[in-house]
Scaffold this motif. Structure first.
Motif, short mmCIF file in Angstrom:
data_model
loop_
_atom_site.label_atom_id
_atom_site.label_comp_id
_atom_site.label_asym_id
_atom_site.label_seq_id
_atom_site.Cartn_x
_atom_site.Cartn_y
_atom_site.Cartn_z
N MET A 166 0.84 -1.20 0.00
CA MET A 166 0.00 0.00 0.00
C MET A 166 0.88 1.25 0.00
SD MET A 166 -2.74 1.18 2.87
CE MET A 166 -2.15 2.78 3.33
N THR A 167 0.60 2.15 -0.90
CA THR A 167 1.40 3.38 -0.92
C THR A 167 0.94 4.31 0.20
OG1 THR A 167 -0.14 4.29 -2.52
CG2 THR A 167 1.92 3.39 -3.39
N LEU A 168 1.92 5.06 0.67
CA LEU A 168 1.65 5.98 1.76
C LEU A 168 0.81 7.16 1.23
CD1 LEU A 168 2.65 5.81 4.66
CD2 LEU A 168 4.39 7.49 4.04
N ASN A 169 -0.21 7.50 1.97
CA ASN A 169 -0.98 8.66 1.58
C ASN A 169 -0.20 9.93 1.88
OD1 ASN A 169 -3.58 8.04 0.41
ND2 ASN A 169 -3.91 6.91 2.32
N PHE A 170 -0.37 10.93 1.02
CA PHE A 170 0.29 12.21 1.23
C PHE A 170 -0.31 12.90 2.46
CE2 PHE A 170 0.42 16.81 0.25
CZ PHE A 170 1.78 16.97 0.30
N LEU A 171 -1.62 13.05 2.42
CA LEU A 171 -2.33 13.63 3.57
C LEU A 171 -3.46 12.69 3.94
CD1 LEU A 171 -2.96 16.16 5.45
CD2 LEU A 171 -4.56 16.84 3.67
N GLU A 172 -3.54 12.40 5.22
CA GLU A 172 -4.54 11.45 5.66
C GLU A 172 -5.26 12.03 6.88
OE1 GLU A 172 -4.51 6.65 6.57
OE2 GLU A 172 -2.70 7.68 5.97
N LEU A 173 -6.56 12.15 6.78
CA LEU A 173 -7.37 12.59 7.91
C LEU A 173 -8.14 11.38 8.41
CD1 LEU A 173 -8.86 15.84 6.30
CD2 LEU A 173 -6.66 15.56 7.43
N LYS A 174 -7.99 11.09 9.69
CA LYS A 174 -8.61 9.88 10.23
C LYS A 174 -9.59 10.22 11.33
CE LYS A 174 -4.66 6.72 9.75
NZ LYS A 174 -3.67 6.02 10.59
N GLY A 175 -10.84 9.93 11.10
CA GLY A 175 -11.88 10.02 12.14
C GLY A 175 -11.90 11.32 12.92
N LEU A 176 -11.94 12.45 12.22
CA LEU A 176 -11.91 13.74 12.93
C LEU A 176 -13.27 14.08 13.54
CD1 LEU A 176 -9.84 15.91 10.42
CD2 LEU A 176 -9.05 14.81 12.52
N HIS A 177 -13.23 14.47 14.78
CA HIS A 177 -14.42 14.91 15.50
C HIS A 177 -14.16 16.31 16.03
CE1 HIS A 177 -16.85 11.16 15.98
NE2 HIS A 177 -15.69 10.61 15.71
N LYS A 178 -15.16 17.17 15.96
CA LYS A 178 -15.05 18.47 16.62
C LYS A 178 -16.43 18.97 16.99
CE LYS A 178 -13.09 22.13 18.18
NZ LYS A 178 -12.04 22.10 19.21
N LYS A 179 -16.55 19.37 18.23
CA LYS A 179 -17.82 19.93 18.69
C LYS A 179 -17.58 21.34 19.20
CE LYS A 179 -21.14 16.47 20.11
NZ LYS A 179 -21.89 15.91 21.22
N PHE A 180 -18.47 22.25 18.87
CA PHE A 180 -18.47 23.58 19.50
C PHE A 180 -19.72 23.65 20.37
CE2 PHE A 180 -16.18 24.36 15.46
CZ PHE A 180 -14.97 24.79 15.98
N GLY A 181 -19.58 23.44 21.64
CA GLY A 181 -20.77 23.37 22.50
C GLY A 181 -21.63 22.19 22.07
N ASP A 182 -22.87 22.50 21.69
CA ASP A 182 -23.77 21.43 21.26
C ASP A 182 -23.67 21.15 19.77
OD1 ASP A 182 -24.71 21.06 23.77
OD2 ASP A 182 -26.43 22.40 23.55
#
Lengths: 237, 258
Positions: free
Chosen positions: B1-17
């Motif tokens: 498997m080639t390495l990904n240049f940029l990889e975002l994995k399972g990002l979560h972000k909450k601002f209050g509710d």
């Protein structure tokens, strides 16, 4: 009322001596107060809870108690802790502490008046917090805070008259003494008032020129904000 | 498997509710141009800002060329924040509101970060700045103050400022949304050059025409999630989900009205 003109000439050297001491005290107090104010402003905004708490407490204590009480406390309490300073030095310390609390709030308001995007763009390009402050935020703060800082400096100079209560032979004290000798309050205090006025007017003029110099290359910029902060600053007195 | 240049994995972000990012993962190859579209408040700007940790995600990982950006926990160690700054220098970010530095003239805007962050000397930084300002068409404005520049010129200056750091990835957050319509073209033509030079880019935009022409992929987000992604042709012509259909319809209606 007849003016006794000879008093102006006879006592001018004495009064000027007092003025000279006022000048020295005020210059020292401001030279200490503004850097301390900057430190307190940054401290108050800091993420370090302890530093933020200390800075906030310092600012709030010195902003919310009468200057004359602070002066008495410095003068009578410091010796108990083994710190025996002459009245002049106590005066400088008290004035610097009092001034720095106000300077800090002015600088903090100035930092907050710089749009948030400025800090974000600095951080996004890889600058550290301090690099962003030094290169991007504080230079923009400068043009915003000059008018209210000037204002506060003039106030501080006038407040220095209170140091006469702890036997500092500054301008006001000298005036009081000369008036005690001559019983000519009008002539004496006119002289004293004129000297305060001349000093403040000189500073105000220099700072106005400095401000113009900073803003001359920029059409708009934060100069509009500064009057708002000036007002805000006056309201908090 | 080639390495990904940029990889975002399972990002979560909450601002209050409000959930701005809900388990967002995305892989980007080198040289890829990805447009992120979606209704306002869908989390697309947050996603972009999570990539360089300007808005640190609550959970999830960002990997650039096999290195982790930011931290696995949401609090950075001193070592990690030092590393983060060097990652940020490699990821040029362009903002909707330009955020050029008004106390520095155009040349100094491009020079300053080179000297402070990349530790180049003044002469070297200026040579580079002049070259890049020329590329974005601002060679006649080098001594101008930002307040005297038009919106399009400011945005090109902001792009030049980022390019001077030799970024390997560009993050553009609605780069043309704050511009008068007649000024959009000059910024897009600078971006087109970047695309042609093979720059990897993540672009949040409402310029669907530009996206369909130059995007390798379009990512449609709604409610903090990636709803659909694919080549522009597929996303814009044959949307699969109802939400994307509705979004595209709305955009078409507004463009008709104009």
């Amino acid at each position: 009322m007849n003016l006794e003109y000879t008093i102006f000439i006879d006592y001018a050297p004495t009064i000027l001596l007092g003025f000279w001491l006022t000048l020295k005290i005020v210059v020292c107090a401001i030279a200490m107060g503004i850097p301390l104010g900057l430190f307190l402003a940054l401290g108050r905004r800091s993420n370090f809870v302890f530093l933020s708490f200390l800075s906030t407490s310092f600012i709030e204590i010195f902003r919310n108690t009468p200057f004359i009480i602070q002066v008495f406390l410095f003068y009578y309490v410091l010796p108990f802790y083994g710190l025996r300073l002459s009245a002049e030095y106590v005066g400088i310390l008290a004035l610097a502490a009092f001034g720095s609390a106000y300077f800090a709030e002015i600088i903090r308001a100035g930092i907050d008046a710089v749009p948030k995007g400025q800090l974000e763009s600095a951080r996004a390009i890889g600058m550290t917090d301090w690099q962003s402050m030094k290169n991007i935020i504080l230079p923009q703060t400068l043009s915003i805070v000059i008018p209210p800082l000037t204002n506060q400096t003039l106030t501080l100079i006038k407040e220095s008259a209170i140091l006469s209560t702890i036997t500092v032979h500054e301008l006001t004290m000298t005036g009081l003494m000369v008036q005690g000798e001559t019983f000519r309050p009008f002539e004496v205090f006119i002289m004293v008032a004129l000297l305060y006025w001349a000093l403040n007017e000189t500073i105000a003029t220099i700072m106005r020129r400095f401000e113009k110099n900073i803003n001359k290359n920029r059409n708009t910029g934060p100069t509009n904000n500064s009057s708002a902060i000036l007002k805000q600053n006056e309201n908090t007195r | 498997m080639t390495l990904n240049f940029l990889e975002l994995k399972g990002l979560h972000k909450k601002f209050g509710d409000i959930t701005a990012l809900n388990n967002v993962s995305l892989n980007v190859s080198k040289g890829e141009v990805i447009f992120i579209i979606g209704p306002s408040g869908c989390g697309k700007s947050t996603l972009l800002r999570a990539v360089n940790w300007l808005t640190p995600p609550d959970k999830g990982e960002v990997w650039l060329e096999g290195d982790i950006v930011g931290s696995l926990s949401s609090k950075l160690t001193i070592e990690e924040s030092k590393l983060l700054n060097s990652f940020r220098a490699k990821m040029g970010m362009v903002f909707q509101q330009f955020n050029v530095w008004p106390h520095l003239n155009a040349l100094e805007n491009v020079v300053r970060a080179q000297m402070v962050v990349a530790k180049r000397n003044k002469a070297e930084s200026e040579v580079k700045a002049l070259k890049i300002l020329d590329e974005v068409g601002l060679s006649d404005k080098i001594n101008e103050w930002p307040d005297n520049l038009s919106g399009g010129q400011k945005q090109r200056l902001a792009i030049a400022r980022s390019l001077a750091m030799d970024p390997i990835l560009m993050l553009l957050d609605e780069p043309t949304s704050a511009l008068d319509p007649e000024l959009v073209g000059e910024v897009l033509s600078v971006l087109r050059r970047l695309v042609n030079n093979g720059m990897t880019m993540l672009i949040v935009t409402h310029e669907l025409g530009f996206a369909s022409k130059f995007g390798d992929r379009i990512v449609f987000m709604d409610g903090g999630e990636i709803i659909e992604e694919g080549i522009p042709e597929k996303i814009l012509k044959t949307p699969k989900t109802q939400r994307l259909k509705m979004f595209l319809e709305k955009l078409n209606i507004t463009s008709f009205k104009q």
